[in-house]
Design a protein around this motif. Structure first.
Motif, PDB file in Angstrom:
ATOM      1  N   LEU A  65     -60.820  29.766 -70.728  1.00  0.00           N
ATOM      2  CA  LEU A  65     -60.710  28.453 -71.358  1.00  0.00           C
ATOM      3  C   LEU A  65     -59.832  28.528 -72.596  1.00  0.00           C
ATOM      4  CD1 LEU A  65     -64.439  27.258 -71.247  1.00  0.00           C
ATOM      5  CD2 LEU A  65     -62.617  26.716 -69.619  1.00  0.00           C
ATOM      6  N   ALA A  66     -59.214  27.407 -72.932  1.00  0.00           N
ATOM      7  CA  ALA A  66     -58.396  27.334 -74.143  1.00  0.00           C
ATOM      8  C   ALA A  66     -58.249  25.881 -74.560  1.00  0.00           C
ATOM      9  CB  ALA A  66     -57.019  27.953 -73.905  1.00  0.00           C
ATOM     10  N   GLY A  67     -57.957  25.698 -75.824  1.00  0.00           N
ATOM     11  CA  GLY A  67     -57.596  24.383 -76.335  1.00  0.00           C
ATOM     12  C   GLY A  67     -56.087  24.254 -76.288  1.00  0.00           C
ATOM     13  N   SER A  68     -55.564  23.742 -75.183  1.00  0.00           N
ATOM     14  CA  SER A  68     -54.119  23.640 -74.972  1.00  0.00           C
ATOM     15  C   SER A  68     -53.634  22.224 -75.229  1.00  0.00           C
ATOM     16  CB  SER A  68     -53.753  24.046 -73.541  1.00  0.00           C
ATOM     17  OG  SER A  68     -54.154  25.365 -73.264  1.00  0.00           O
ATOM     18  N   ILE A  69     -52.436  22.110 -75.788  1.00  0.00           N
ATOM     19  CA  ILE A  69     -51.801  20.806 -75.997  1.00  0.00           C
ATOM     20  C   ILE A  69     -51.043  20.456 -74.726  1.00  0.00           C
ATOM     21  CG2 ILE A  69     -50.092  19.522 -77.337  1.00  0.00           C
ATOM     22  CD1 ILE A  69     -50.790  21.362 -79.713  1.00  0.00           C
ATOM     23  N   THR A  70     -51.468  19.419 -74.053  1.00  0.00           N
ATOM     24  CA  THR A  70     -50.856  19.025 -72.788  1.00  0.00           C
ATOM     25  C   THR A  70     -49.908  17.845 -73.004  1.00  0.00           C
ATOM     26  OG1 THR A  70     -52.712  17.554 -72.276  1.00  0.00           O
ATOM     27  CG2 THR A  70     -52.838  19.828 -71.460  1.00  0.00           C
ATOM     28  N   GLY A  71     -48.903  17.758 -72.156  1.00  0.00           N
ATOM     29  CA  GLY A  71     -47.986  16.628 -72.212  1.00  0.00           C
ATOM     30  C   GLY A  71     -46.989  16.673 -73.347  1.00  0.00           C
ATOM     31  N   PHE A  72     -46.833  17.816 -73.987  1.00  0.00           N
ATOM     32  CA  PHE A  72     -45.884  17.924 -75.095  1.00  0.00           C
ATOM     33  C   PHE A  72     -44.492  18.212 -74.544  1.00  0.00           C
ATOM     34  CE2 PHE A  72     -43.753  20.809 -78.234  1.00  0.00           C
ATOM     35  CZ  PHE A  72     -43.437  19.815 -79.162  1.00  0.00           C
ATOM     36  N   ASP A  73     -43.564  17.287 -74.753  1.00  0.00           N
ATOM     37  CA  ASP A  73     -42.179  17.424 -74.312  1.00  0.00           C
ATOM     38  C   ASP A  73     -41.303  17.608 -75.544  1.00  0.00           C
ATOM     39  OD1 ASP A  73     -39.697  17.344 -73.155  1.00  0.00           O
ATOM     40  OD2 ASP A  73     -39.811  15.239 -72.517  1.00  0.00           O
ATOM     41  N   ALA A  74     -40.970  18.856 -75.845  1.00  0.00           N
ATOM     42  CA  ALA A  74     -40.196  19.138 -77.052  1.00  0.00           C
ATOM     43  C   ALA A  74     -38.855  18.428 -77.042  1.00  0.00           C
ATOM     44  CB  ALA A  74     -39.994  20.649 -77.190  1.00  0.00           C
ATOM     45  N   ALA A  75     -38.242  18.282 -75.860  1.00  0.00           N
ATOM     46  CA  ALA A  75     -36.925  17.647 -75.764  1.00  0.00           C
ATOM     47  C   ALA A  75     -36.970  16.177 -76.163  1.00  0.00           C
ATOM     48  CB  ALA A  75     -36.395  17.786 -74.342  1.00  0.00           C
ATOM     49  N   ALA A  76     -38.136  15.582 -76.096  1.00  0.00           N
ATOM     50  CA  ALA A  76     -38.270  14.182 -76.495  1.00  0.00           C
ATOM     51  C   ALA A  76     -38.339  14.021 -78.013  1.00  0.00           C
ATOM     52  CB  ALA A  76     -39.510  13.566 -75.858  1.00  0.00           C
ATOM     53  N   HIS A  77     -38.554  15.116 -78.715  1.00  0.00           N
ATOM     54  CA  HIS A  77     -38.744  15.051 -80.167  1.00  0.00           C
ATOM     55  C   HIS A  77     -37.662  15.783 -80.960  1.00  0.00           C
ATOM     56  CE1 HIS A  77     -42.879  13.466 -79.740  1.00  0.00           C
ATOM     57  NE2 HIS A  77     -42.992  14.305 -78.732  1.00  0.00           N
ATOM     58  N   LEU A  78     -36.994  16.758 -80.343  1.00  0.00           N
ATOM     59  CA  LEU A  78     -36.089  17.644 -81.073  1.00  0.00           C
ATOM     60  C   LEU A  78     -34.713  17.662 -80.433  1.00  0.00           C
ATOM     61  CD1 LEU A  78     -38.563  20.647 -81.496  1.00  0.00           C
ATOM     62  CD2 LEU A  78     -37.965  18.954 -83.243  1.00  0.00           C
ATOM     63  N   PRO A  79     -33.666  17.913 -81.223  1.00  0.00           N
ATOM     64  CA  PRO A  79     -32.323  18.017 -80.644  1.00  0.00           C
ATOM     65  C   PRO A  79     -32.209  19.217 -79.714  1.00  0.00           C
ATOM     66  CG  PRO A  79     -32.316  18.631 -82.970  1.00  0.00           C
ATOM     67  CD  PRO A  79     -33.668  18.060 -82.677  1.00  0.00           C
ATOM     68  N   GLY A  80     -31.386  19.088 -78.696  1.00  0.00           N
ATOM     69  CA  GLY A  80     -31.253  20.136 -77.698  1.00  0.00           C
ATOM     70  C   GLY A  80     -30.820  21.465 -78.252  1.00  0.00           C
ATOM     71  N   ARG A  81     -30.057  21.471 -79.338  1.00  0.00           N
ATOM     72  CA  ARG A  81     -29.572  22.735 -79.896  1.00  0.00           C
ATOM     73  C   ARG A  81     -30.707  23.609 -80.419  1.00  0.00           C
ATOM     74  NH1 ARG A  81     -29.939  22.337 -85.304  1.00  0.00           N
ATOM     75  NH2 ARG A  81     -30.025  20.248 -86.213  1.00  0.00           N
ATOM     76  N   LEU A  82     -31.858  22.974 -80.747  1.00  0.00           N
ATOM     77  CA  LEU A  82     -32.976  23.749 -81.273  1.00  0.00           C
ATOM     78  C   LEU A  82     -33.809  24.407 -80.179  1.00  0.00           C
ATOM     79  CD1 LEU A  82     -34.383  21.618 -84.240  1.00  0.00           C
ATOM     80  CD2 LEU A  82     -33.341  23.873 -84.358  1.00  0.00           C
ATOM     81  N   LEU A  83     -33.770  23.867 -78.998  1.00  0.00           N
ATOM     82  CA  LEU A  83     -34.677  24.338 -77.951  1.00  0.00           C
ATOM     83  C   LEU A  83     -34.439  25.793 -77.551  1.00  0.00           C
ATOM     84  CD1 LEU A  83     -34.905  21.147 -75.722  1.00  0.00           C
ATOM     85  CD2 LEU A  83     -36.311  21.815 -77.684  1.00  0.00           C
ATOM     86  N   PRO A  84     -33.189  26.258 -77.397  1.00  0.00           N
ATOM     87  CA  PRO A  84     -33.010  27.661 -76.995  1.00  0.00           C
ATOM     88  C   PRO A  84     -33.421  28.672 -78.058  1.00  0.00           C
ATOM     89  CG  PRO A  84     -31.018  26.369 -76.579  1.00  0.00           C
ATOM     90  CD  PRO A  84     -31.905  25.554 -77.459  1.00  0.00           C
ATOM     91  N   GLN A  85     -33.551  28.231 -79.297  1.00  0.00           N
ATOM     92  CA  GLN A  85     -33.808  29.181 -80.379  1.00  0.00           C
ATOM     93  C   GLN A  85     -35.223  29.118 -80.932  1.00  0.00           C
ATOM     94  OE1 GLN A  85     -32.094  27.867 -84.416  1.00  0.00           O
ATOM     95  NE2 GLN A  85     -30.714  26.849 -82.978  1.00  0.00           N
ATOM     96  N   THR A  86     -36.086  28.322 -80.294  1.00  0.00           N
ATOM     97  CA  THR A  86     -37.428  28.148 -80.856  1.00  0.00           C
ATOM     98  C   THR A  86     -38.510  28.430 -79.834  1.00  0.00           C
ATOM     99  OG1 THR A  86     -37.239  25.777 -80.365  1.00  0.00           O
ATOM    100  CG2 THR A  86     -36.797  26.475 -82.636  1.00  0.00           C
ATOM    101  N   ASP A  87     -39.579  29.024 -80.307  1.00  0.00           N
ATOM    102  CA  ASP A  87     -40.810  29.188 -79.535  1.00  0.00           C
ATOM    103  C   ASP A  87     -41.590  27.876 -79.576  1.00  0.00           C
ATOM    104  OD1 ASP A  87     -42.927  31.160 -78.348  1.00  0.00           O
ATOM    105  OD2 ASP A  87     -44.001  30.077 -79.923  1.00  0.00           O
ATOM    106  N   ARG A  88     -42.541  27.747 -78.695  1.00  0.00           N
ATOM    107  CA  ARG A  88     -43.397  26.557 -78.659  1.00  0.00           C
ATOM    108  C   ARG A  88     -44.049  26.279 -80.005  1.00  0.00           C
ATOM    109  NH1 ARG A  88     -46.255  23.374 -74.971  1.00  0.00           N
ATOM    110  NH2 ARG A  88     -48.419  22.876 -75.463  1.00  0.00           N
ATOM    111  N   VAL A  89     -44.502  27.321 -80.688  1.00  0.00           N
ATOM    112  CA  VAL A  89     -45.200  27.106 -81.956  1.00  0.00           C
ATOM    113  C   VAL A  89     -44.282  26.472 -82.986  1.00  0.00           C
ATOM    114  CG1 VAL A  89     -44.725  29.429 -82.906  1.00  0.00           C
ATOM    115  CG2 VAL A  89     -46.732  28.155 -83.666  1.00  0.00           C
TER     116      VAL A  89
END
Length: 429
Positions: A65-89
């Motif tokens: 079991l875990a307390g997971s955040i579901t439905g989080f779409d990082a691309a909907a909140h952040l510019p695409g250039r940040l996605l390849p360089q960032t972890d989920r946290v």
């Protein structure tokens, strides 16, 4: 119930002249709600974010079991250039940080141009206990299976405990004093305490709090290896602090980012204030078997002394709530020593999220601030058999209407870390 609040009045003769630290913005990413108000409404409704791990096959793990955040779409909140360089946290921290600044009505570019601010008057101090787990594990897998030429150059920093602070600083151009605190589940309060220190040294605004996410296969294995995780398969009863059935905690991801400001500066720009970080302290418990007492009670007393308040002033305690027999007894003993048996309402809304490591205590501070705002204490859920010997006034299952003005938030980290923060309501206008 809601109240209109304003920044505390200036210090009068005889009062301390130290700058006062007030919270003007709150951003939240939690398993039971993405965003401050969504999380708060879910918490008051008793909606849990704990469930079976679904991102990978955990059927052979002893804890699933875990307390997971579901439905989080990082691309909907952040510019695409940040996605390849960032972890989920880091993505979660960036989204919560942006929410906090928007909530505070604080535009860093505009503020730095104001009289009395300047380029180095805005900073960032966060807490993180595990680093960018998912990112680094993917890159290590590439190293082993495809060779070093396939490893992302961003691995050089995306794994690091300080990366959330760094990315928040870069994204919002916060060039002032910054840092990261690593003290496991106590770290979020330590980060808030450090931000408060920077305000006393001349910083006008500090983005602070904590965020953690380490629920990939390696991360879950690491948590299990601690020996502190519940092995229950029932999300409703797996994490039961202060209950006779307590048998460990459920790990979770998320946390809260706060905007902490100098009260005078906040007042000058007309900011809405949730409340004041009136006191903070940290202690270190001795090793087990030393014969010396644990340090949690002392941390609470020191934080209260730092705020100029006494235990009688506290209206609610947001407990650390470790969820093991020994640790819960230790905390209950500290609370009885401070307040007497059944002396103050105690709550642990983290039963709806799991323990969030560096992000858990800042989420409790957010809960305390919203409790003061709305006149309600959020519940601890699932506690059907509270330990009678604890003699705690647990707020269970449903919110309790109240008029709290002062909250004490407690946190402990594995290895002996203890921290306490006193949150005080701003004066009603």
């Amino acid at each position: 119930m809601t109240a209109t609040v304003q920044a505390p009045a200036p210090a009068t003769a005889g009062e301390t002249a130290r700058p006062r630290a007030v919270v003007t913005g709150i951003g939240v990413a939690a398993p039971n709600g993405l965003g401050r108000e969504a999380w708060w409404r879910a918490t008051l409704r008793g909606e849990s974010g704990i469930g079976p791990v679904t991102d990978f096959d955990a059927s052979r793990y002893p804890s699933r079991l875990a307390g997971s955040i579901t439905g989080f779409d990082a691309a909907a909140h952040l510019p695409g250039r940040l996605l390849p360089q960032t972890d989920r946290v880091t993505r979660l921290a960036l989204v919560a940080g942006a929410e906090a600044l928007t909530d505070a009505g604080a535009d860093p570019a505009e503020l730095t141009g104001r009289k009395g601010y300047g380029d180095y008057s805005l900073g960032v101090v966060t807490s993180n206990a595990t680093g960018g787990f998912g990112f680094t594990h993917r890159e290590i897998r590439k190293l082993w299976t495809e060779g070093p030429q396939k490893v992302s150059v961003y691995e050089s920093f995306a794994w690091f405990y300080a990366v959330n602070t760094g990315q928040l600083s870069i994204r919002h151009q916060l060039r002032g004093p910054s840092g990261v605190l690593v003290s496991e589940q106590a770290g979020g309060l330590d980060a808030i305490g450090q931000s408060r220190r920077t305000l006393r040294q001349g910083v006008k605004l500090s983005l602070t709090g904590g965020m953690d996410s380490s629920l990939d296969p390696w991360g879950l294995t690491s948590h299990i290896a601690s020996g502190r995780l519940s092995r229950s398969a029932d999300p409703a009863t797996a994490y039961l602090p202060f209950d006779a059935r307590a048998a460990g905690h459920v790990p979770g991801e998320g946390g809260a980012i706060l905007v902490l400001e100098d009260a005078t500066a906040a007042r000058a720009r007309g900011a809405r204030v949730y409340g004041e970080i009136a006191g903070y302290a940290a202690t270190f418990s001795p090793r087990p078997g030393s014969g010396r007492p644990p340090g949690l009670e002392r941390a609470a007393r020191l934080a209260l002394a730092d705020s100029g308040l006494t235990p009688a002033s506290v209206d609610v305690v947001f407990a650390d709530a470790a969820g093991t027999t020994a640790a819960d007894e230790e905390e209950a003993t500290a609370l009885r020593a401070l307040f007497g048996p059944y002396g103050v309402p105690v709550t642990a809304p983290k039963t709806l999220t799991g323990r969030l490591y560096g992000g858990g205590a800042p989420l409790d501070v957010a809960g305390a601030l919203l409790a003061l705002r709305d006149g309600v204490i959020p519940p601890t859920t699932g506690i059907a058999s509270p330990v009678a010997g604890h003699r705690l006034d647990l707020v269970r299952d449903t919110p309790r209407e109240a008029s709290p003005r002062t909250a004490l938030v407690l946190a402990r980290g594995h290895g002996g870390f203890n921290a306490a923060v006193v949150v005080r309501a701003a004066e009603a206008s």
